[in-house]
Motif scaffolding. Sequence first.
Motif, PDB file in Angstrom:
ATOM      1  N   HIS A  55      55.179  32.640  19.650  1.00 46.53           N
ATOM      2  CA  HIS A  55      55.567  33.696  18.708  1.00 46.53           C
ATOM      3  C   HIS A  55      56.677  33.117  17.840  1.00 46.53           C
ATOM      4  O   HIS A  55      57.773  32.837  18.327  1.00 46.53           O
ATOM      5  CB  HIS A  55      56.034  34.943  19.459  1.00 46.53           C
ATOM      6  CG  HIS A  55      56.465  36.042  18.548  1.00 46.53           C
ATOM      7  ND1 HIS A  55      55.565  36.878  17.931  1.00 46.53           N
ATOM      8  CD2 HIS A  55      57.693  36.424  18.132  1.00 46.53           C
ATOM      9  CE1 HIS A  55      56.229  37.746  17.176  1.00 46.53           C
ATOM     10  NE2 HIS A  55      57.520  37.485  17.289  1.00 46.53           N
ATOM     11  N   GLY A 115      59.408  33.308  14.923  1.00 43.81           N
ATOM     12  CA  GLY A 115      60.258  34.294  14.260  1.00 43.81           C
ATOM     13  C   GLY A 115      60.557  33.920  12.822  1.00 43.81           C
ATOM     14  O   GLY A 115      60.041  32.927  12.296  1.00 43.81           O
ATOM     15  N   GLN A 142      60.161  29.221  17.578  1.00 45.61           N
ATOM     16  CA  GLN A 142      59.656  30.130  18.604  1.00 45.61           C
ATOM     17  C   GLN A 142      60.752  31.110  19.022  1.00 45.61           C
ATOM     18  O   GLN A 142      61.900  30.719  19.244  1.00 45.61           O
ATOM     19  CB  GLN A 142      59.165  29.363  19.835  1.00 45.61           C
ATOM     20  CG  GLN A 142      58.563  30.273  20.888  1.00 45.61           C
ATOM     21  CD  GLN A 142      58.018  29.514  22.089  1.00 45.61           C
ATOM     22  OE1 GLN A 142      58.356  28.361  22.322  1.00 45.61           O
ATOM     23  NE2 GLN A 142      57.174  30.173  22.860  1.00 45.61           N
ATOM     24  N   VAL A 143      60.380  32.380  19.133  1.00 41.19           N
ATOM     25  CA  VAL A 143      61.308  33.408  19.594  1.00 41.19           C
ATOM     26  C   VAL A 143      61.565  33.172  21.074  1.00 41.19           C
ATOM     27  O   VAL A 143      60.629  32.954  21.848  1.00 41.19           O
ATOM     28  CB  VAL A 143      60.723  34.818  19.363  1.00 41.19           C
ATOM     29  CG1 VAL A 143      61.586  35.885  20.012  1.00 41.19           C
ATOM     30  CG2 VAL A 143      60.538  35.083  17.880  1.00 41.19           C
TER      31      VAL A 143
END
Length: 129
Positions: A104, A106, A111-112
């Motif tokens: 994921h 952001g 990556q978050v």
Amino acid sequence: MALFHFNPAPFPQEPPLCRLCERPSKRFITLRSNRKGNAGRPYYKCQPCGEFLCFADHRGNNPDNPPCYCGVSSKRQLAGRETGVPRGVHYVCRLGVCTFYQPHIGGSGKQVTVDDDDLVHCMIKLRIL
């Protein structure tokens, strides 16, 4: 008005075939002593080859998640704990039948990650992760 309101995408009701050896998987429940935030969660695993396939619950099953290789919405998950490493948010096949994995990303282009245990527990209760 609810902050997060959606009808979760369904999880597999029947054991999926293993994506590696194509044999039926079996449903298990994670131990209550699991410290990764998964205590008591049902999941499917292939006994012959040991491959973990997917969790069999609604957590992270937002129909707006990216589609996996199967063409269905994916499941949002959080990587397990490793000492000193923030936990990365990612997507996997919610049906456990393909090898889809996508971090994921952001607004920063990275990556978050989540490294606050209280925030993780809140996100779990909201079924976000």
